[in-house]
Design a protein around this motif. Sequence first.
Motif, PDB file in Angstrom:
ATOM      1  N   VAL A   9       0.819  -1.220   0.000  1.00  0.00           N
ATOM      2  CA  VAL A   9       0.000   0.000   0.000  1.00  0.00           C
ATOM      3  C   VAL A   9       0.845   1.260   0.000  1.00  0.00           C
ATOM      4  O   VAL A   9       0.314   2.347  -0.138  1.00  0.00           O
ATOM      5  N   ALA A  10       2.136   1.130   0.117  1.00  0.00           N
ATOM      6  CA  ALA A  10       2.997   2.302   0.192  1.00  0.00           C
ATOM      7  C   ALA A  10       3.405   2.817  -1.180  1.00  0.00           C
ATOM      8  O   ALA A  10       4.219   3.722  -1.275  1.00  0.00           O
ATOM      9  N   GLN A  11       2.813   2.254  -2.230  1.00  0.00           N
ATOM     10  CA  GLN A  11       3.232   2.664  -3.561  1.00  0.00           C
ATOM     11  C   GLN A  11       2.089   2.557  -4.552  1.00  0.00           C
ATOM     12  O   GLN A  11       1.113   1.873  -4.308  1.00  0.00           O
ATOM     13  N   GLY A  12       2.215   3.273  -5.642  1.00  0.00           N
ATOM     14  CA  GLY A  12       1.313   3.129  -6.767  1.00  0.00           C
ATOM     15  C   GLY A  12      -0.095   3.667  -6.563  1.00  0.00           C
ATOM     16  O   GLY A  12      -0.351   4.518  -5.703  1.00  0.00           O
ATOM     17  N   GLU A  13      -0.989   3.134  -7.376  1.00  0.00           N
ATOM     18  CA  GLU A  13      -2.374   3.611  -7.414  1.00  0.00           C
ATOM     19  C   GLU A  13      -3.096   3.414  -6.089  1.00  0.00           C
ATOM     20  O   GLU A  13      -3.881   4.261  -5.673  1.00  0.00           O
ATOM     21  N   ILE A  14      -2.833   2.322  -5.406  1.00  0.00           N
ATOM     22  CA  ILE A  14      -3.525   2.086  -4.134  1.00  0.00           C
ATOM     23  C   ILE A  14      -3.124   3.134  -3.096  1.00  0.00           C
ATOM     24  O   ILE A  14      -3.961   3.611  -2.340  1.00  0.00           O
ATOM     25  N   LEU A  54      -5.084   6.193  -3.840  1.00  0.00           N
ATOM     26  CA  LEU A  54      -6.479   6.080  -3.417  1.00  0.00           C
ATOM     27  C   LEU A  54      -6.621   6.228  -1.905  1.00  0.00           C
ATOM     28  O   LEU A  54      -7.562   6.860  -1.422  1.00  0.00           O
ATOM     29  N   PHE A  55      -5.704   5.641  -1.150  1.00  0.00           N
ATOM     30  CA  PHE A  55      -5.742   5.822   0.304  1.00  0.00           C
ATOM     31  C   PHE A  55      -5.517   7.278   0.676  1.00  0.00           C
ATOM     32  O   PHE A  55      -6.155   7.805   1.582  1.00  0.00           O
ATOM     33  N   ASP A  56      -4.593   7.929  -0.036  1.00  0.00           N
ATOM     34  CA  ASP A  56      -4.369   9.358   0.197  1.00  0.00           C
ATOM     35  C   ASP A  56      -5.634  10.155  -0.115  1.00  0.00           C
ATOM     36  O   ASP A  56      -6.002  11.069   0.629  1.00  0.00           O
ATOM     37  N   ASP A  57      -6.305   9.814  -1.215  1.00  0.00           N
ATOM     38  CA  ASP A  57      -7.556  10.491  -1.568  1.00  0.00           C
ATOM     39  C   ASP A  57      -8.611  10.291  -0.490  1.00  0.00           C
ATOM     40  O   ASP A  57      -9.358  11.211  -0.151  1.00  0.00           O
ATOM     41  N   TYR A  58      -8.672   9.085   0.044  1.00  0.00           N
ATOM     42  CA  TYR A  58      -9.634   8.774   1.100  1.00  0.00           C
ATOM     43  C   TYR A  58      -9.458   9.744   2.279  1.00  0.00           C
ATOM     44  O   TYR A  58     -10.411  10.348   2.750  1.00  0.00           O
TER      45      TYR A  58
END
Length: 192
Positions: free
Chosen positions: A105-110, A113-117
């Motif tokens: 989860v520390a990289q890429g699109e996911i 998305l977590f940052d957007d959340y």
Amino acid sequence: EILRAAMRVFARDGLSPARISDIAAEAGIPISTIYEYYAGKEEIAAAVPVAHLCRFFEEYRAIAEKKSTAYDYVWNFLYLSADFARRNPDWARSLYLEIWPSVSVAQGEIKDLFDDYVRILIHAIRLGEERGEWPAGPNHYETAAIMVGAVNQMIITWLLMRKPKDLSKSVAKMLDRVMILLNPVNPPVNGA
């Protein structure tokens, strides 16, 4: 179909012990077909939460369009997090128990998305301050982290122990208490 199969395998077996062959067997396809779409298990693990998180954001947007207060935005965002997990238990088990705790989860699109959340929640908290729904508070990120942590803990407990039995009802009650962190000027009674 590959991602749905992977989600079921990750939820059932766990991320670490899962193999590409398990995912292929669950999907009913040859292993070589998986490699036509994904380089390996880590890439699949990163892709599993993406589609569902996008659906979560779409659901939240539809709810938010019908709301008018920042209190409603925050409350419904957090409530939907738990209710979405309740309605998508294999995804929730994969995300909350397998993927989120991993380094993927520390990289890429996911990660984006977590940052957007978190950004959506922080934006709603700031909006409430700007509108005078609650006074300017301490660090917005810390407040959001406490709120998300409370909801996530209930989701994880529900996934592991099926307690509380009614996740949505319990989260609604808990949110009424958590929303006090914002020190709302005129808090609604019995949820948003």
